[in-house]
Scaffold this motif. Structure first.
Motif, short mmCIF file in Angstrom:
data_model
loop_
_atom_site.label_atom_id
_atom_site.label_comp_id
_atom_site.label_asym_id
_atom_site.label_seq_id
_atom_site.Cartn_x
_atom_site.Cartn_y
_atom_site.Cartn_z
N ARG A 1 -6.91 1.75 -2.33
CA ARG A 1 -5.53 1.46 -1.96
C ARG A 1 -5.25 -0.04 -1.99
O ARG A 1 -4.23 -0.49 -2.51
CB ARG A 1 -5.23 2.00 -0.57
CG ARG A 1 -5.18 3.50 -0.52
CD ARG A 1 -4.99 3.98 0.89
NE ARG A 1 -5.02 5.44 0.95
CZ ARG A 1 -5.03 6.13 2.06
NH1 ARG A 1 -5.03 5.52 3.23
NH2 ARG A 1 -5.05 7.45 2.01
N VAL B 1 0.84 -1.20 0.00
CA VAL B 1 0.00 0.00 0.00
C VAL B 1 0.88 1.25 0.00
O VAL B 1 0.58 2.23 -0.70
CB VAL B 1 -0.96 -0.01 1.21
CG1 VAL B 1 -1.72 1.30 1.30
CG2 VAL B 1 -1.94 -1.17 1.10
N THR C 1 -11.09 4.30 -6.34
CA THR C 1 -11.42 5.19 -5.23
C THR C 1 -12.72 5.94 -5.50
O THR C 1 -13.52 6.14 -4.58
CB THR C 1 -10.27 6.19 -4.98
OG1 THR C 1 -9.10 5.44 -4.66
CG2 THR C 1 -10.59 7.11 -3.83
N LYS D 1 -11.53 5.27 -0.38
CA LYS D 1 -10.07 5.34 -0.30
C LYS D 1 -9.41 4.01 0.03
O LYS D 1 -8.46 3.59 -0.64
CB LYS D 1 -9.66 6.36 0.77
CG LYS D 1 -9.74 7.77 0.35
CD LYS D 1 -9.20 8.66 1.46
CE LYS D 1 -9.30 10.12 1.06
NZ LYS D 1 -8.77 10.99 2.13
N MET D 2 -9.89 3.35 1.07
CA MET D 2 -9.21 2.13 1.50
C MET D 2 -9.32 1.02 0.47
O MET D 2 -8.33 0.31 0.21
CB MET D 2 -9.77 1.65 2.84
CG MET D 2 -9.27 2.45 4.03
SD MET D 2 -7.48 2.60 4.11
CE MET D 2 -6.98 0.93 4.39
N LYS D 3 -10.48 0.84 -0.14
CA LYS D 3 -10.62 -0.22 -1.14
C LYS D 3 -9.78 0.10 -2.37
O LYS D 3 -9.24 -0.80 -3.01
CB LYS D 3 -12.08 -0.41 -1.52
CG LYS D 3 -12.84 -1.14 -0.44
CD LYS D 3 -14.13 -1.68 -0.95
CE LYS D 3 -14.82 -2.43 0.17
NZ LYS D 3 -16.01 -3.13 -0.25
#
Length: 93
Positions: free
Chosen positions: A33, A3, A24, A29-31
């Motif tokens: 990344r 990441v 995104t 955001k997290m998915k």
């Protein structure tokens, strides 16, 4: 660690950055990344598996792939005997 590597490419104009931005937009955001980290690990695995160097496909890789797919479909229809009308010549209702 993957990441962090993906985040390092965020300001560059390459396939990784465009992949992360595209994911995104839809999923957060997290998915984005994690999905880009997965892409990075997949690329690394294929480099180690085949032994071939990595060739950057470019940030507009998916758009070009979609355009080529559309052109192949048009050629297929022409071979089958159909005529196609370009979008610029179609009449609007």
């Amino acid at each position: 660690m993957a990441v962090e590597c993906v985040l390092a490419t965020s300001r560059q104009n390459n396939r990784m950055a465009s992949h992360r931005k595209r994911i995104t937009k839809r999923q957060g955001k997290m998915k984005g990344r994690i999905a880009s980290a997965h892409l990075l690990l997949t690329i690394a695995y294929n480099i180690l598996k085949t032994g071939e160097p990595y060739h950057e496909l470019g940030s507009n890789y998916l758009e070009e792939k979609q355009m080529n797919k559309e052109l192949k479909m048009i050629e297929y229809l022409k071979k089958k005997g159909y005529t196609t009308i370009p979008p610029s010549e179609q009449q609007t209702a």
